[in-house]
Write a protein that holds these residues in place. Sequence first.
Motif, mmCIF file in Angstrom:
data_model
loop_
_atom_site.group_PDB
_atom_site.id
_atom_site.type_symbol
_atom_site.label_atom_id
_atom_site.label_comp_id
_atom_site.label_asym_id
_atom_site.label_seq_id
_atom_site.Cartn_x
_atom_site.Cartn_y
_atom_site.Cartn_z
ATOM 1 N N VAL A 92 1.118 -1.457 -0.056
ATOM 2 C CA VAL A 92 0.143 -0.326 -0.426
ATOM 3 C C VAL A 92 1.008 1.409 -0.137
ATOM 4 O O VAL A 92 -0.162 2.245 0.234
ATOM 5 C CB VAL A 92 -0.897 0.145 1.158
ATOM 6 C CG1 VAL A 92 -1.624 -1.136 1.468
ATOM 7 C CG2 VAL A 92 -0.212 -0.079 2.634
ATOM 8 N N GLY A 93 2.073 1.437 0.474
ATOM 9 C CA GLY A 93 2.820 2.329 -0.090
ATOM 10 C C GLY A 93 3.070 2.831 1.380
ATOM 11 O O GLY A 93 4.408 1.209 2.498
ATOM 12 N N GLY A 94 3.781 3.580 1.646
ATOM 13 C CA GLY A 94 4.346 4.183 3.291
ATOM 14 C C GLY A 94 5.782 4.087 3.223
ATOM 15 O O GLY A 94 6.660 3.820 2.423
ATOM 16 N N ALA A 95 6.108 3.372 4.153
ATOM 17 C CA ALA A 95 6.813 2.991 5.244
ATOM 18 C C ALA A 95 7.241 1.792 5.068
ATOM 19 O O ALA A 95 8.948 1.930 4.441
ATOM 20 C CB ALA A 95 6.370 3.219 6.985
ATOM 21 N N PHE A 96 7.036 1.274 4.496
ATOM 22 C CA PHE A 96 6.794 -0.373 4.036
ATOM 23 C C PHE A 96 7.526 -0.092 2.703
ATOM 24 O O PHE A 96 8.700 -0.854 2.737
ATOM 25 C CB PHE A 96 5.661 -1.438 3.966
ATOM 26 C CG PHE A 96 6.086 -2.558 3.296
ATOM 27 C CD1 PHE A 96 6.124 -3.830 3.866
ATOM 28 C CD2 PHE A 96 6.566 -3.268 1.971
ATOM 29 C CE1 PHE A 96 6.655 -4.703 3.490
ATOM 30 C CE2 PHE A 96 6.646 -4.779 1.359
ATOM 31 C CZ PHE A 96 6.886 -5.741 2.134
ATOM 32 N N GLU A 97 7.296 0.182 2.092
ATOM 33 C CA GLU A 97 8.029 0.756 0.953
ATOM 34 C C GLU A 97 8.681 1.117 0.558
ATOM 35 O O GLU A 97 9.934 0.729 -0.091
ATOM 36 C CB GLU A 97 6.327 1.472 -0.655
ATOM 37 C CG GLU A 97 7.122 1.441 -2.039
ATOM 38 C CD GLU A 97 6.529 0.050 -2.707
ATOM 39 O OE1 GLU A 97 6.983 0.051 -3.653
ATOM 40 O OE2 GLU A 97 5.507 -0.506 -2.395
ATOM 41 N N VAL A 98 9.356 2.515 0.682
ATOM 42 C CA VAL A 98 10.671 3.052 1.035
ATOM 43 C C VAL A 98 11.865 1.939 1.999
ATOM 44 O O VAL A 98 12.636 1.623 1.518
ATOM 45 C CB VAL A 98 10.285 4.064 2.585
ATOM 46 C CG1 VAL A 98 11.865 4.162 2.923
ATOM 47 C CG2 VAL A 98 9.639 5.521 1.838
ATOM 48 N N LEU A 99 10.930 1.062 2.972
ATOM 49 C CA LEU A 99 11.605 -0.173 3.656
ATOM 50 C C LEU A 99 12.663 -0.851 2.316
ATOM 51 O O LEU A 99 13.641 -1.409 2.279
ATOM 52 C CB LEU A 99 11.830 -0.910 5.094
ATOM 53 C CG LEU A 99 11.534 -1.582 5.701
ATOM 54 C CD1 LEU A 99 13.803 -0.887 6.007
ATOM 55 C CD2 LEU A 99 11.469 -1.871 6.763
ATOM 56 N N ALA A 100 11.735 -1.544 1.804
ATOM 57 C CA ALA A 100 11.604 -2.458 0.724
ATOM 58 C C ALA A 100 13.070 -2.224 -0.450
ATOM 59 O O ALA A 100 14.164 -2.375 -0.629
ATOM 60 C CB ALA A 100 9.994 -2.733 0.227
#
Length: 407
Positions: free
Chosen positions: A241-249
């Motif tokens: 869904v984006g957000g912090a997970f996407e940045v970390l990924a």
Amino acid sequence: MGVSTTRYRRVVGCLALTALALAGCGGKAAEEKPNNGTATGAPIIIGLDEDSTGPGASYSTIAGKTIRLAVQDINNKGGVLGRPLQLVVENDESDPTKVPAVLQKLSSQGAKVLLLQSGTAAIMQAKSTLTQLGLPAIAPTGVIATLVQPPDNELIYMLANTTTDWADVYCGAFKAAGISKLGVLTDDTTTIAGLNKALFAGMSCVEFVATEKGASNASDLSAQVARLKNAKPDAVLVTSVGGAFEVLAHNTLGSQMAGTKRFSLASIGNQPASWKLAAPGALNGLIFMGSINTENPRTQELVKLLHEKNGKDYDITAYDAQAWDAVHLLKHAIEKAGGVDDSKKLNEAIQNIKKYPSTFGQASFTLSFGADKHLGADGPCGLSLVEFGSDNKPKGPWATFQPPCSK
């Protein structure tokens, strides 16, 4: 190495503050009194179910801000049939169990038509409630075809290309780039679980050699990325869904799998706040499923307005364009129906919209609806594969492959 826990917490904090800034106060349930401009009649009330604090907040608040802007712009120009539009807003937190009560409350506040700006699982739950209430609704940023398929689809509509088209476009891209083995890094949200199921069913063009899942609030994805690397995929697709997970990924993939081609959903391309939080160069070469084409003259007009309202550094997203189109499609339908008091007539007016020039997609892309066509997209060129540059910003269409305007 992955991002440190300290850096991750800074990322989460910044993204949370961004979402709250866009949403005003998360979790609010309020009438948003219009500045009526030159409209003098009784207000036409539109209900907005907006996830402003849950897992869908990272994109719903972007669309919600532009929904408000579109409403005000219409009011400034005389409203609809001489009447101002007025929003009433509730937050379902992308929680399917909360949706019936939220829609009931919007109806009790006088809403005659609804905008469903939330997670997919929540919008799916809305369908039966819409049938009970008899209220038409548009899901501005929905992308899963089952949202507008039977049962209980008589009153719900979508604009954007669905995961069926996404699958075709990804397959075209993989073929053009010589990619046959794919790794997947995904979050654990119900929204993405449903999207993955729909998307991957249409991607027999590749072999899925590894699928790794991380919690949406994960602080470290190093183990997942290490396992992906061991599977030796030709490319990695990140679905979240984006957000912090996407940045970390992407921070983790960029450091541990440098040189492996990366693809993503629309999420990262439509969340400019995330670009600034990624490690320097972490997004370089990433290709995402976009819907913004700056050669579209209607997109250019919206960009100009968004810069006037939000500052010249504002980055337009598909969420902005789809939100803008959703409000103006409702305006068009209300005018054709002569008002909102007859919900059946209003629903028929939506179904009679044909070849509406869209603000997103390529210049020739249009939206059409019908009794048996509740998905507006007329062909796949509402999509565009966009590549990030070394400055962690989209640099333009990916040169290797772009979707055609007809199948």
